[in-house]
Design a protein around this motif. Structure first.
Motif, short mmCIF file in Angstrom:
data_model
loop_
_atom_site.label_atom_id
_atom_site.label_comp_id
_atom_site.label_asym_id
_atom_site.label_seq_id
_atom_site.Cartn_x
_atom_site.Cartn_y
_atom_site.Cartn_z
N PHE A 1 0.86 -1.18 0.00
CA PHE A 1 0.00 0.00 0.00
C PHE A 1 0.90 1.24 0.00
N ASP B 1 -6.85 1.66 -3.60
CA ASP B 1 -7.47 1.59 -2.26
C ASP B 1 -8.31 2.84 -2.03
N ALA C 1 -10.76 0.53 3.08
CA ALA C 1 -10.37 0.62 4.48
C ALA C 1 -11.59 1.02 5.30
N LEU D 1 -10.02 -4.15 4.62
CA LEU D 1 -9.22 -4.23 5.84
C LEU D 1 -10.10 -4.42 7.06
N GLN E 1 -5.48 -6.53 9.84
CA GLN E 1 -4.41 -5.62 10.27
C GLN E 1 -4.32 -5.50 11.79
N GLY F 1 0.71 0.80 10.52
CA GLY F 1 0.59 2.24 10.30
C GLY F 1 -0.79 2.57 9.77
N GLY G 1 0.21 -5.36 9.31
CA GLY G 1 0.52 -4.79 10.61
C GLY G 1 1.79 -5.41 11.16
N GLY G 2 2.92 -4.73 10.96
CA GLY G 2 4.16 -5.21 11.55
C GLY G 2 5.03 -6.03 10.62
N TRP H 1 0.17 -7.83 3.48
CA TRP H 1 -0.23 -6.50 3.03
C TRP H 1 0.60 -5.52 3.87
N GLY I 1 2.55 -1.54 4.48
CA GLY I 1 2.37 -0.10 4.21
C GLY I 1 3.60 0.71 4.59
N SER I 2 3.96 0.63 5.87
CA SER I 2 5.04 1.48 6.39
C SER I 2 6.33 1.35 5.60
N ALA J 1 2.05 9.22 9.41
CA ALA J 1 1.45 7.91 9.70
C ALA J 1 2.47 6.82 9.42
C1 FMN Z 1 1.14 6.43 5.67
C2 FMN Z 1 0.08 5.39 5.70
C3 FMN Z 1 -1.17 5.69 5.19
C4 FMN Z 1 -2.16 4.72 5.14
N1 FMN Z 1 -3.37 5.01 4.57
C5 FMN Z 1 -4.24 4.01 4.31
C6 FMN Z 1 -5.40 4.23 3.50
O1 FMN Z 1 -5.66 5.33 3.04
N2 FMN Z 1 -6.18 3.16 3.23
C7 FMN Z 1 -5.89 1.90 3.69
O2 FMN Z 1 -6.59 0.95 3.36
N3 FMN Z 1 -4.85 1.68 4.49
C8 FMN Z 1 -4.00 2.70 4.79
N4 FMN Z 1 -2.89 2.45 5.55
C9 FMN Z 1 -2.69 1.12 6.15
C10 FMN Z 1 -2.00 0.19 5.15
O3 FMN Z 1 -2.88 -0.14 4.10
C11 FMN Z 1 -1.54 -1.11 5.80
O4 FMN Z 1 -2.66 -1.85 6.23
C12 FMN Z 1 -0.60 -0.92 6.98
O5 FMN Z 1 0.39 0.01 6.68
C13 FMN Z 1 0.03 -2.27 7.33
O6 FMN Z 1 0.85 -2.21 8.46
P1 FMN Z 1 2.41 -1.79 8.41
O7 FMN Z 1 2.38 -0.31 8.36
O8 FMN Z 1 2.96 -2.33 9.67
O9 FMN Z 1 2.99 -2.42 7.17
C14 FMN Z 1 -1.89 3.42 5.65
C15 FMN Z 1 -0.64 3.13 6.18
C16 FMN Z 1 0.35 4.09 6.22
C17 FMN Z 1 1.70 3.73 6.79
#
Ligand code: FMN
Length: 385
Positions: free
Chosen positions: A31, A79, A160, A182, A203, A208, A236-237, A256, A258-259, A348
């Protein structure tokens, strides 16, 4: 392709059924808000997903056209955010909704936000390009979805913060695409399944962005069991291939993330923003309602502390708090390098931020994750040999 090479070298595989359904080599979903990262991850054999919430429909169209041009024949996802509950739900005209919502934001909240920015020396921004109501409502997410569905390489729509409305799921399915959603609780995962979602993203709290209260190691297996045989992506993590091996061992169909992508070379963030992430440890995040109105994990800073202080105005719900913070998001991004700006910026990120210590190319992150995954699998095999 990076994924194929990394796995072939280690004589292992991470293929699950969703790889075949989406035409990808490795079930690593990324993501991101950056089009370059989407392209790099999909081309490396994973699956890039563009977060659409911060774009207007016109901007999203430009991003998707750029991706289409650069991604070759690889697939990607989009997304959107349609929350289950929010102030003003039912109003489908984005303009009317914004007027209605603006009227319910107390003046004191705007003044408090403006003072925090001024106290930290963040300059005023020119009026053009002001952010309005972002895509955090059905009324504003719908036009984004319509744009996404006009792009044939978009093979997955993720949502989300709630189960997408039934008619939206049907529409996405009718277009030949898959729907993911999610969740951070078993109850939500079951709702997603009942509504016809194809892929559930579980998640854990360490992730994040908007996140629940339950940790990944506890949440993933519960959701995997609750919605079986529906594929579940563990989120998540995930900061290493060892974490991917753990998720796959629990029965996940993929991960999945993000960070991890916030600090890659291709990420469009300002250098000061990337530095904030590179400097942070896993203890430096907080789950706060201070930016969007819903609990969201981000770096702790003066902004999150100020909104957590009971003597100050309390965060409003979503999407009202977003109207209070829109100007701050824009100004702290535009002037990210100004001394003080990072102390009131919306960064975030999840707890894996403590593992994000250097800038790598997105393709190299995919390769590294898969090599680490293969090493972890090998280690487990050696234990049972
Ligand atoms: C900067 C940032 C913005 C995010 N914005 C969204 C979003 O708009 N929609 C969404 O489904 N998830 C969003 N997420 C969550 C991510 O899709 C993902 O589930 C999450 O980052 C997973 O955990 P991790 O950060 O430990 O990898 C965001 C995550 C981050 C880090």
């Amino acid at each position: 392709m990076a994924a194929q090479q990394a796995l072939a070298e280690k004589e292992t595989t991470v293929r699950t059924e969703i790889c075949d359904r989406l035409g990808i080599d490795a079930p690593i979903f990324a993501f991101t808000h950056c089009r370059d990262v989407v392209v790099a991850v999909s081309k490396a054999g994973g699956f890039g997903v563009l977060g659409a919430v911060g774009f207007t429909p016109e901007q999203l169209e430009q991003e998707l056209a750029w991706i289409d041009e650069h991604i070759g024949s690889f697939p990607y996802g989009v997304d959107i955010v349609i929350p289950q509950k929010y102030e003003g739900i039912g109003e489908t005209d984005p303009k009317k909704l914004e007027e209605l919502l603006q009227a319910s934001v107390p003046k004191g909240h705007h003044e408090f936000a403006a003072k925090l920015l001024a106290d930290h020396g963040v300059p005023e921004a020119p009026p053009e390009g002001k952010l309005g109501l972002l895509g955090w409502t059905e009324a504003t997410a719908r036009p984004l979805l319509d744009r996404a569905m006009q792009h044939p390489k978009v093979k997955l729509i993720a949502n989300a913060l709630g189960t997408p409305p039934r008619e939206i799921i049907d529409e996405i399915h009718a277009s030949g695409r898959l729907v993911a959603a999610l969740c951070g609780k078993v109850k939500q995962a079951k709702k997603h399944k009942e509504a016809g979602v194809d892929i559930v993203i579980a998640q854990g709290t360490e992730g994040g962005g908007h996140t629940g209260e339950i940790g990944s190691v506890v949440l993933w297996p519960q959701i995997i069991d609750a919605v079986a045989p529906l594929p579940v992506l563990a989120a998540g993590g995930i900061g290493s291939g060892r974490a991917i091996a753990a998720a796959m061992a629990m029965g996940a169909a993929g991960v999945w993330t993000g960070s991890l992508w916030l600090t890659v070379e291709e990420a469009a963030a300002q250098p000061a923003e990337k530095q904030s992430y590179l400097d942070a440890t896993s203890e430096d995040t907080v789950r706060s309602r201070a930016w969007t109105g819903k609990p969201c994990r981000m770096l702790k800073n003066d902004w999150t502390e100020a909104w957590a202080d009971p003597k100050n105005p309390q965060p409003l719900g979503m999407p009202l708090q977003g109207l209070v913070t829109a100007d701050a998001i824009r100004r702290t991004h535009q002037y990210a390098g100004v001394a003080g700006a990072q102390k009131v910026a919306f960064n975030a990120v999840g707890q894996v931020v403590g593992q994000m210590n250097r800038i790598e190319k997105a393709r190299d992150v995919v390769t590294r994750l898969l090599t680490e995954y293969a090493d972890a699998v090998e280690r487990l095999q050696s234990l049972s040999a």
